[in-house]
Design a protein around this motif. Sequence first.
Motif, mmCIF file in Angstrom:
data_model
loop_
_atom_site.group_PDB
_atom_site.id
_atom_site.type_symbol
_atom_site.label_atom_id
_atom_site.label_comp_id
_atom_site.label_asym_id
_atom_site.label_seq_id
_atom_site.Cartn_x
_atom_site.Cartn_y
_atom_site.Cartn_z
ATOM 1 N N MET A 59 16.036 -94.214 -59.944
ATOM 2 C CA MET A 59 14.723 -93.600 -59.934
ATOM 3 C C MET A 59 14.763 -92.330 -59.085
ATOM 4 S SD MET A 59 11.166 -95.408 -58.945
ATOM 5 C CE MET A 59 10.402 -94.690 -57.530
ATOM 6 N N GLN A 60 14.267 -91.257 -59.624
ATOM 7 C CA GLN A 60 14.276 -89.974 -58.928
ATOM 8 C C GLN A 60 13.078 -89.891 -57.992
ATOM 9 O OE1 GLN A 60 14.594 -86.709 -61.572
ATOM 10 N NE2 GLN A 60 14.903 -85.216 -59.963
ATOM 11 N N ALA A 61 13.303 -89.338 -56.814
ATOM 12 C CA ALA A 61 12.229 -89.191 -55.831
ATOM 13 C C ALA A 61 11.192 -88.199 -56.334
ATOM 14 C CB ALA A 61 12.804 -88.731 -54.508
ATOM 15 N N ASP A 62 9.944 -88.456 -56.014
ATOM 16 C CA ASP A 62 8.830 -87.589 -56.399
ATOM 17 C C ASP A 62 8.944 -86.264 -55.642
ATOM 18 O OD1 ASP A 62 6.192 -86.334 -56.191
ATOM 19 O OD2 ASP A 62 5.433 -88.160 -57.151
ATOM 20 N N PRO A 63 9.023 -85.129 -56.364
ATOM 21 C CA PRO A 63 9.173 -83.837 -55.678
ATOM 22 C C PRO A 63 7.981 -83.497 -54.778
ATOM 23 C CG PRO A 63 8.967 -83.531 -58.064
ATOM 24 C CD PRO A 63 9.060 -84.995 -57.817
ATOM 25 N N ASP A 64 6.770 -83.908 -55.164
ATOM 26 C CA ASP A 64 5.613 -83.656 -54.293
ATOM 27 C C ASP A 64 5.717 -84.482 -53.021
ATOM 28 O OD1 ASP A 64 3.934 -81.671 -55.509
ATOM 29 O OD2 ASP A 64 3.417 -83.137 -57.046
ATOM 30 N N PHE A 65 6.193 -85.730 -53.142
ATOM 31 C CA PHE A 65 6.354 -86.562 -51.945
ATOM 32 C C PHE A 65 7.390 -85.936 -51.015
ATOM 33 C CE2 PHE A 65 7.778 -89.999 -49.259
ATOM 34 C CZ PHE A 65 6.578 -90.622 -48.923
ATOM 35 N N GLN A 66 8.506 -85.489 -51.592
ATOM 36 C CA GLN A 66 9.550 -84.851 -50.777
ATOM 37 C C GLN A 66 9.019 -83.591 -50.099
ATOM 38 O OE1 GLN A 66 12.629 -84.492 -53.812
ATOM 39 N NE2 GLN A 66 13.814 -86.087 -52.770
ATOM 40 N N ALA A 67 8.264 -82.781 -50.845
ATOM 41 C CA ALA A 67 7.690 -81.562 -50.265
ATOM 42 C C ALA A 67 6.651 -81.916 -49.200
ATOM 43 C CB ALA A 67 7.062 -80.704 -51.359
ATOM 44 N N GLY A 68 5.904 -82.995 -49.439
ATOM 45 C CA GLY A 68 4.925 -83.454 -48.452
ATOM 46 C C GLY A 68 5.593 -83.903 -47.172
ATOM 47 N N GLU A 69 6.700 -84.625 -47.294
ATOM 48 C CA GLU A 69 7.442 -85.070 -46.112
ATOM 49 C C GLU A 69 8.001 -83.863 -45.346
ATOM 50 O OE1 GLU A 69 8.447 -88.667 -44.977
ATOM 51 O OE2 GLU A 69 6.381 -88.405 -45.676
ATOM 52 N N ALA A 70 8.487 -82.866 -46.073
ATOM 53 C CA ALA A 70 8.981 -81.649 -45.422
ATOM 54 C C ALA A 70 7.830 -80.934 -44.704
ATOM 55 C CB ALA A 70 9.630 -80.719 -46.450
ATOM 56 N N ALA A 71 6.649 -80.944 -45.314
ATOM 57 C CA ALA A 71 5.486 -80.314 -44.691
ATOM 58 C C ALA A 71 5.065 -81.075 -43.428
ATOM 59 C CB ALA A 71 4.332 -80.227 -45.692
ATOM 60 N N VAL A 72 5.215 -82.405 -43.432
ATOM 61 C CA VAL A 72 4.930 -83.191 -42.218
ATOM 62 C C VAL A 72 5.855 -82.728 -41.096
ATOM 63 C CG1 VAL A 72 5.083 -85.487 -41.157
ATOM 64 C CG2 VAL A 72 4.020 -85.237 -43.413
ATOM 65 N N LYS A 73 7.133 -82.623 -41.408
ATOM 66 C CA LYS A 73 8.101 -82.185 -40.384
ATOM 67 C C LYS A 73 7.772 -80.784 -39.876
ATOM 68 C CE LYS A 73 12.026 -85.065 -41.661
ATOM 69 N NZ LYS A 73 11.682 -85.798 -42.856
ATOM 70 N N ALA A 74 7.262 -79.933 -40.776
ATOM 71 C CA ALA A 74 6.901 -78.560 -40.403
ATOM 72 C C ALA A 74 5.501 -78.479 -39.780
ATOM 73 C CB ALA A 74 6.963 -77.659 -41.637
ATOM 74 N N ARG A 75 4.796 -79.610 -39.745
ATOM 75 C CA ARG A 75 3.434 -79.687 -39.221
ATOM 76 C C ARG A 75 2.483 -78.768 -39.988
ATOM 77 N NH1 ARG A 75 3.194 -82.662 -34.797
ATOM 78 N NH2 ARG A 75 1.383 -81.641 -33.869
ATOM 79 N N ASP A 76 2.733 -78.645 -41.295
ATOM 80 C CA ASP A 76 1.883 -77.844 -42.184
ATOM 81 C C ASP A 76 0.907 -78.808 -42.861
ATOM 82 O OD1 ASP A 76 0.695 -76.272 -44.129
ATOM 83 O OD2 ASP A 76 2.582 -75.422 -44.866
ATOM 84 N N TRP A 77 -0.169 -79.136 -42.142
ATOM 85 C CA TRP A 77 -1.064 -80.217 -42.571
ATOM 86 C C TRP A 77 -1.786 -79.903 -43.874
ATOM 87 C CZ3 TRP A 77 1.306 -83.638 -40.325
ATOM 88 C CH2 TRP A 77 1.731 -83.530 -39.004
ATOM 89 N N HIS A 78 -2.121 -78.652 -44.116
ATOM 90 C CA HIS A 78 -2.784 -78.309 -45.375
ATOM 91 C C HIS A 78 -1.840 -78.524 -46.564
ATOM 92 C CE1 HIS A 78 -6.485 -77.054 -43.522
ATOM 93 N NE2 HIS A 78 -5.781 -76.367 -42.627
ATOM 94 N N GLU A 79 -0.565 -78.207 -46.386
ATOM 95 C CA GLU A 79 0.420 -78.447 -47.448
ATOM 96 C C GLU A 79 0.626 -79.945 -47.655
ATOM 97 O OE1 GLU A 79 3.226 -77.323 -50.463
ATOM 98 O OE2 GLU A 79 1.535 -76.330 -49.523
ATOM 99 N N VAL A 80 0.599 -80.716 -46.579
ATOM 100 C CA VAL A 80 0.701 -82.175 -46.709
ATOM 101 C C VAL A 80 -0.458 -82.685 -47.565
ATOM 102 C CG1 VAL A 80 0.662 -84.382 -45.481
ATOM 103 C CG2 VAL A 80 1.903 -82.445 -44.494
ATOM 104 N N ILE A 81 -1.660 -82.195 -47.296
ATOM 105 C CA ILE A 81 -2.835 -82.624 -48.060
ATOM 106 C C ILE A 81 -2.662 -82.298 -49.542
ATOM 107 C CG2 ILE A 81 -5.305 -82.188 -48.426
ATOM 108 C CD1 ILE A 81 -5.471 -81.891 -45.286
ATOM 109 N N VAL A 82 -2.185 -81.103 -49.841
ATOM 110 C CA VAL A 82 -1.974 -80.708 -51.241
ATOM 111 C C VAL A 82 -0.932 -81.614 -51.899
ATOM 112 C CG1 VAL A 82 -1.053 -78.876 -52.735
ATOM 113 C CG2 VAL A 82 -2.680 -78.313 -50.907
ATOM 114 N N ARG A 83 0.219 -81.763 -51.263
ATOM 115 C CA ARG A 83 1.327 -82.512 -51.874
ATOM 116 C C ARG A 83 1.044 -84.008 -51.961
ATOM 117 N NH1 ARG A 83 5.274 -79.494 -54.353
ATOM 118 N NH2 ARG A 83 5.331 -77.460 -53.350
ATOM 119 N N MET A 84 0.578 -84.602 -50.866
ATOM 120 C CA MET A 84 0.328 -86.044 -50.891
ATOM 121 C C MET A 84 -0.905 -86.367 -51.740
ATOM 122 S SD MET A 84 2.867 -87.386 -49.501
ATOM 123 C CE MET A 84 4.116 -87.223 -48.245
ATOM 124 N N GLY A 85 -1.826 -85.421 -51.818
ATOM 125 C CA GLY A 85 -2.965 -85.589 -52.727
ATOM 126 C C GLY A 85 -2.482 -85.668 -54.175
#
Length: 128
Positions: free
Chosen positions: A1-27
């Motif tokens: 099973m391939q990882a969800d690209p939005d989830f991966q981008a959301g996790e990267a945004a968490v590490k970068a503390r880019d909360w608005h991007e986390v909201i977009v991706r995890m949403g």
Amino acid sequence: MQADPDFQAGEAAVKARDWHEVIVRMGAVTRRDPRNADAWNELGHAHRLTGDMDDSFRDYQKALQINPRHRGAHEYLGEAYLQVGKVALAEEQLKVLDKLCSLPCEEYSDLKEKVQDYKHSHPQTAGL
């Protein structure tokens, strides 16, 4: 099973503390996969850190409905309760984590420290 690209981008945004991007991706993840407790937890985390407490509490509750043993959601929900001054509710989450963790786990230790710090800096609320 391939990882969800939005989830991966959301996790990267968490590490970068880019909360608005986390909201977009995890949403996007939660719209496609509404049973993804990890995505709901991170969405709640981002909402909390942007000051949107209503959505934050809603997101944590959704994560916990899906997985009542989600340690991260219990930790972050406890932190959210501290953020709004509800120490007793934060301590309830700490008790849940104490039962979920066979040994002291990171989520329990982190929340315990935050509760103690809160009580130290808000002595008038220590009994609440």
